[in-house]
Design an enzyme around this catalytic site. Structure first.
Site, PDB file in Angstrom:
ATOM      1  N   GLU A 189       1.661  -0.433  -5.037  1.00 30.10           N
ATOM      2  CA  GLU A 189       0.709   0.607  -5.415  1.00 30.10           C
ATOM      3  C   GLU A 189       1.423   1.942  -5.380  1.00 30.10           C
ATOM      4  O   GLU A 189       1.903   2.370  -4.334  1.00 30.10           O
ATOM      5  CB  GLU A 189      -0.460   0.626  -4.419  1.00 30.10           C
ATOM      6  CG  GLU A 189      -1.523   1.619  -4.815  1.00 30.10           C
ATOM      7  CD  GLU A 189      -2.148   2.365  -3.650  1.00 30.10           C
ATOM      8  OE1 GLU A 189      -3.225   2.900  -3.836  1.00 30.10           O
ATOM      9  OE2 GLU A 189      -1.545   2.422  -2.562  1.00 30.10           O
TER      10      GLU A 189
ATOM     11  N   ASP B 151       0.826  -1.208   0.000  1.00 27.82           N
ATOM     12  CA  ASP B 151       0.000   0.000   0.000  1.00 27.82           C
ATOM     13  C   ASP B 151       0.860   1.258   0.000  1.00 27.82           C
ATOM     14  O   ASP B 151       1.853   1.342   0.733  1.00 27.82           O
ATOM     15  CB  ASP B 151      -0.853  -0.020   1.279  1.00 27.82           C
ATOM     16  CG  ASP B 151      -1.853   1.099   1.335  1.00 27.82           C
ATOM     17  OD1 ASP B 151      -2.821   1.050   0.567  1.00 27.82           O
ATOM     18  OD2 ASP B 151      -1.664   2.024   2.148  1.00 27.82           O
TER      19      ASP B 151
END
Ligand code: NOJ
Length: 551
Positions: A263, A211
């Site tokens: 990401e 993330d």
């Protein structure tokens, strides 16, 4: 351990993103859980994906949908237990599905023991050195250390109340105040995340989705910046890359081709830096995911990301839908493009939100995506052609974006509505009959349930099943080269791609962006996203995969 695709399985894998809270509810509390995932694994098998990625299911106050983690090495009781997780991994592996879990290194929850220790300790303590805790500015320290703003709106600094009750130092949070950022220049942080990775690798996971991967290192001179946006260095020599080299060594110390997909919303050349051979394996192509229904925009996103990643020897990771963006059916219905990260705004569009048009385009874009070389990630419900739910009542909204923007942004709940499995009325088999789901499902989803689409060969579900089967059968769809072919006539609003991989036959993919039919090359149509009449050309807003006559 699944081994269908052999070494480096992740290069061409199709991965299905499971948002556990909204996938399937086994215990009747209106929220999905891990046992619900186990019970529906055969849906993924019949779809034909290679792996599933689970959004966070760790203990969390749930301020940001579980991206505020209080304990990285356990399961939140609302989702089940570690034993349920082990069952899930075993059941997935037994079906040839690999399992990817989320790792959130940028921040923790303010309920995490490390942050509780920050509040209990004083300025200058080793506990505070794990985060970005700074004195304020101004005579009494009442001004935040910099002008930086948070992704979810408002300032990115929050003032601590010291143990003696006085107003104290400030801590930095890129996202919500309940998500304090870790200080990755502190070696304790890397050691802790190496432990977290090992914990899940030991339990058999095949990889991680990382993330906010590019955000770990901040400019700790904390400069005031125009617009208040933080400075997050991402150049080739940024220390953020040392972090990923260290995490890669952890992955490589395990057998069985473990992987990580990062990401980052950075430009192509910056994304590619994370894909150097000693860093991470994959990075989402969020540029592709945000593009409008526009031939030029999608072609540029494809060409430029393929070139940038090829320089690193890395495949591109295609994605159209995820849990942060409005679903592609709705984006394409309005013709918009997305701009910005995490809580993007939209531009463009012709003001006509025609969902039938959006579905045609989303089906066409999905078939294009599944005919591109590299990895592809699908978001649960995309295979059903679900639209975004944009009319959720205000009181149902849970995304911090809604509250922190003062209600001007509705946030991301509209793409997180529980899946419709079967039946005529909500909860459509998501929960036991009569249970209210955590976000209400539209009654019109009666026509979009898995069971309804299963019975309809023209459904979006069957289009995805066929596209995945074709991709598995044709190496030229999942790897190899992309060559752009000339238009059939000067003004046509279409893309024509020749796809060819070693060991596979050449294929031509035609995407019609306009509304009038365009000619298809002579040959056999293997699959199309809309009905193609013999000799009738490709209808508007559709994609076809063709074996050209003569190769
Ligand atoms: C990206 C995640 O996908 C999103 O859902 C989350 O809000 C932010 N990172 C913060 O963790």
């Amino acid at each position: 351990m699944p081994g269908k695709q052999g070494a480096e399985w992740w290069r061409e894998a199709v991965v299905y993103q499971v948002y556990p809270r909204s996938f399937a509810d086994s215990d009747g509390d209106g929220e999905g859980d891990l046992r619900g995932v186990v019970a529906h694994l055969d849906h993924l098998v019949s779809l034909g994906v290679d792996a599933l990625w689970l959004n966070p299911f760790y203990p969390s106050p749930g301020v940001d949908g579980g991206y505020d983690i209080a304990d990285h090495c356990d399961v939140d009781p609302r989702y089940g237990t570690l034993a349920d997780f082990d069952t899930l991994v075993t059941a997935a592996h037994a079906r040839g599905l690999r399992v990817i879990v989320d790792v959130v290194p940028n921040h923790v929850s303010d309920a995490h023991p490390w942050f509780r220790a920050v509040l209990a300790s004083g300025p200058g303590s080793p506990e505070r050195a794990r985060f970005h805790v700074r004195p304020g500015r101004g005579p009494d320290g009442a001004e935040p250390p910099s002008t930086w703003t948070s992704v979810f709106g408002g300032p990115s600094w929050t003032r601590i109340t010291e143990p003696d009750g006085t107003p104290g130092e400030w801590y930095y949070h890129l996202f919500a105040p309940e998500q304090p950022d870790l200080n990755w220049k502190n070696p304790e942080v890397l050691a802790e995340f190496a432990r977290v990775l090992r914990f899940w690798l030991d339990r058999g996971v095949d990889g991680f989705r990382v993330d906010a991967a590019d955000a770990l290192i901040k400019d700790t001179t904390w400069p005031d910046t125009p617009g208040g946006w933080p400075v997050i260095p991402k150049d080739a020599s940024s220390p953020v890359h040392e972090v990923y080299r260290a995490l890669r060594r952890v992955l490589d110390s395990y057998p069985g081709d473990r992987m990580a997909v990062v990401e980052t919303g950075a430009p192509d050349d910056v994304v590619a830096l994370f894909l150097r051979p000693d860093e991470m394996h994959l990075a989402f192509n969020l540029r592709f995911a945000k593009a409008a229904w526009d031939a030029g925009e999608l072609q540029a996103a494809i060409t430029e990301s393929l070139a940038a990643n090829a320089a690193m020897g890395a495949p591109v990771t295609w994605v159209l839908d995820n849990h942060d963006n409005p679903r592609s059916v709705t984006r394409f219905a309005a013709g918009i493009r997305l701009e910005g990260d995490y809580a993007p705004t939209s531009t463009g569009g012709d003001g006509v939100a025609d969902l039938a048009r959006g579905l045609r385009r989303a089906r066409a874009a999905a078939l294009l995506m599944l005919a591109l070389p590299g990895a592809a990630y699908l978001y649960q419900g995309q295979e059903l052609g679900l639209p975004n739910v944009d009319d959720l009542p205000d009181e149902a909204l849970q995304d911090p974006v809604f509250r922190r923007s003062g209600g001007t942004e509705r946030g991301r709940d509209g793409c997180r509505v529980p899946l419709p499995w079967r039946g005529e009325v909500p909860p459509f088999g998501f929960s036991p009959d009569g249970v209210a789901t955590w976000l209400p499902q539209p009654p019109a989803w009666r026509d979009l349930t898995v069971a309804t689409q299963e019975a309809d060969p023209s459904s979006t579900l069957w289009l995805f099943r066929r596209a995945l089967a074709l991709r598995r059968a044709e190496p030229s769809l999942r790897r190899g080269t992309v060559a752009w072919l000339e238009p059939s006539s000067p003004g046509e609003d279409a893309l024509r791609l020749r796809r060819k991989a070693g060991g596979g036959r050449a294929l031509v993919v035609v995407v019609n962006f306009g509304v009038e039919p365009v000619p298809l090359p002579a040959g056999e149509v293997l699959l199309a996203s809309a009905p193609v009449a013999v000799g009738g050309g490709l209808p508007g807003e559709a994609t076809a995969v063709v074996v050209p006559a003569g190769g």
